[in-house]
Design an enzyme around this catalytic site. Structure first.
Site, PDB file in Angstrom:
ATOM      1  N   GLU A 122       0.709  -1.097  -0.159  1.00 49.49           N
ATOM      2  CA  GLU A 122      -0.262  -0.199   0.228  1.00 49.49           C
ATOM      3  C   GLU A 122       0.901   0.959  -0.203  1.00 49.49           C
ATOM      4  OE1 GLU A 122      -3.226  -0.700   2.847  1.00 49.49           O
ATOM      5  OE2 GLU A 122      -4.147  -2.524   1.817  1.00 49.49           O
ATOM      6  N   GLU A 179      -4.301  -8.935  -1.663  1.00 47.61           N
ATOM      7  CA  GLU A 179      -4.952  -8.646  -0.376  1.00 47.61           C
ATOM      8  C   GLU A 179      -5.838  -8.124  -0.462  1.00 47.61           C
ATOM      9  OE1 GLU A 179      -2.219  -6.124   3.136  1.00 47.61           O
ATOM     10  OE2 GLU A 179      -4.513  -6.276   3.290  1.00 47.61           O
TER      11      GLU A 179
END
Ligand SMILES: *[C@@H]1O[C@H](CO)[C@@H](O)[C@H](O)[C@H]1NC(C)=O
Ligand SMILES: *[C@@H]1O[C@H](CO)[C@@H](O)[C@H](O)[C@H]1NC(C)=O
Ligand SMILES: *[C@@H]1O[C@H](CO)[C@@H](O)[C@H](O)[C@H]1NC(C)=O
Ligand SMILES: *[C@@H]1O[C@H](CO)[C@@H](O)[C@H](O)[C@H]1NC(C)=O
Length: 467
Positions: A216, A314
């Site tokens: 991220e 994810e």
């Protein structure tokens, strides 16, 4: 007589093409339950049709799986060996997990922040050591146990944050913009750090298949984080990480991005267009938290899919309360089916098991998991939640190497979705999800064969038959 026998044989070849049916359905006891076989006929019954075109092929499946996290490890390792074996035989034997993730350094689902080298400005990483009181006690035994269930596991590592001394904000949590200090010695040391981590895991008996560059990279999270822009990540890959890994561990697959689908196209277009960086990239990783956005996945597949793979790396549903909701399973099924139909080579879930509060998480960012563990009760319990069954309805059947085929739904609506693949042993797998509040009847159409199918409300069914 011979002709008649031959004719009967032909006839039986045409009509013994039975369909094996496995189903999970709300309001029933069906959880990955084998149902009666269904036979093909050649008679159309319904206006609603799911039609497979085996001549239109797309990407091949790499695999499905979940993440080994420190949180998962501390829960799992407290369980009796019977319960440990039950969880891993379900994941690795029953539903076929083969592609798993692990964090490099701590993440929010760790008991605390940690790295493998906290010596400030140790540019040569001479103090780097796996023995930091964490991985040898938690992740390593967890993963080595998993490897006894599937010795061919493909594992990729993702860092949430470099050590604090490499970062502009001098701590592992949060991030400056950019996250890494603007110092080439730091960038070089961070690239070397990945290589040392791969070597240390290999030496512990855990082969590594791939890496993402940064978990991220757009999110300066309250937990471990490190911000890059697409060009900064491309610079780091081109000048530091790519050459280091190519030299030390040339077999490793490197994935860019590893963040939400909303900005997937910008990241893929920026980094894949830069020849200095893209020559070190194998694929692009993405998460589901900005919404389904399948068109973004499809656009990247259409533009870059011949050179780079796409992988969903994810997903999870938070918070932990309500982890038994049927809807959570449907969210998994909806996203997996949509991603596979848009070019993803697999789908990897987040924590493989959490405690009943959805942790531990050192910042209280608790979430649900396909397996919820109560290690402190007597007797200890493990609970399989609806995401486990929705994932399993797909991962159990679309084995690695399967080729995704074209699926058309005729006279359908958004509450009926499906994905099809052909396995290496020449079986056709069609997984259909009915999200409607009512039963749905449809024709399953493959070549000149038709099956009259009925699926209960809120169900997911896997149909398997010979190609
Ligand atoms: C399917 O066909 C087989 C013969 O090939 C038959 O034995 C079986 O009863 C049929 N099943 C159904 C549900 O009609
Ligand atoms: C998929 O795998 C088959 C071999 O099983 C191979 O021939 C084909 O080229 C692969 N397709 C893609 C898109 O990688
Ligand atoms: C649910 O299914 C029925 C038919 O079985 C259909 O008429 C209706 O449009 C569906 N509802 C939704 C919201 O898709
Ligand atoms: C098709 O399936 C529906 C629902 O189960 C059933 O009512 C109908 O009789 C079936 N048609 C045939 C020809 O078997």
């Amino acid at each position: 007589m011979k002709t008649l026998l031959f004719f009967l044989l032909l006839l039986s070849l045409c009509f013994t093409n039975d369909i094996k049916v496995t189903q999970s359905a709300q309001y029933t006891g069906d959880r990955l339950t084998q149902k009666d076989e269904i036979n093909f006929s050649n008679k159309a019954e319904n206006n609603l049709k799911i039609q497979i075109d085996p001549t239109k092929t797309y990407q091949n499946i790499t695999g499905f799986g979940g993440a080994f996290t420190e949180a998962c490890a501390v829960n799992f390792l407290k369980l009796s060996s019977d319960l440990q074996n039950e969880i891993f035989s379900q994941y690795f034997h029953n539903i076929g997990y083969s592609l798993c993730r692990v964090h490099i350094n701590s993440c929010d689902f760790s008991e605390s922040s940690y790295s493998f080298d906290d010596t400030v400005n140790d540019y040569s990483l001479s103090s780097w050591s796996l023995n930091n009181g964490h991985d040898p006690k938690t992740l390593i035994p967890l993963i080595k146990k998993a490897l006894t269930f599937n010795p061919n596991l493909q594992i990729y590592g993702s860092p949430w944050s470099p050590p604090a001394w490499m970062k502009g904000n001098n701590e592992m949590c949060h991030s400056s913009y950019p996250g890494l200090k603007a110092d080439s010695r730091i960038h070089q040391a961070w690239a070397l750090y990945f290589s040392k981590w791969i070597s240390a895991y290999k030496q512990s008996g855990i082969p590594i298949w791939g890496l993402t560059i940064q978990n991220e990279p757009e999110f300066a999270a309250p937990w471990e984080a490190c911000i890059y822009t697409p060009d900064q990540e491309a610079d780091f890959l081109a000048q530091y990480l790519g050459p280091q890994i190519k030299h030390d561990h040339p077999e490793i697959k490197i994935m860019i991005y590893d963040h939400n689908k909303d900005h997937l196209e910008t990241w893929a277009n920026t980094i894949f267009s830069r020849s200095d960086a893209s020559k070190f990239a194998d694929g692009v990783a993405f998460h589901w938290y900005s919404g389904s956005q399948f068109e973004n996945v499809k656009n990247v597949y259409d533009n870059w899919g011949d050179k780079f793979f796409l992988l969903a790396t994810e997903a999870c549903v938070c918070p932990a309360t309500g982890f038994q909701d049927w809807n959570r399973g449907e969210q998994y099924g909806y996203d997996i089916i949509g991603d596979l139909n848009s070019g993803s080579v697999g789908w990897v879930d987040w924590n493989m098991c959490l405690n009943m509060q959805g942790g531990p998480n050192h910042l209280g960012n608790n979430c649900g998991s396909p397996v919820m563990v109560d290690a402190d009760s007597n007797p200890q319990t493990i609970t399989f939640t609806t995401p486990f069954y929705y994932m399993g309805q797909i991962s159990k059947f679309l084995k690695p190497g399967s080729t995704i085929l074209d699926t058309q739904i005729i006279n359908g609506d958004e509450n009926l979705i499906a994905v099809t693949g052909q396995t290496l042993d020449k079986k056709i797998v069609v997984v259909v999800q009915n999200q409607n509040d009512s039963e749905r009847n449809f024709d399953l159409v493959y070549r000149n064969k038709i099956a009259n199918i009925s699926m209960p409300q809120h169900s997911i069914t896997s149909f398997v038959f010979d190609a």
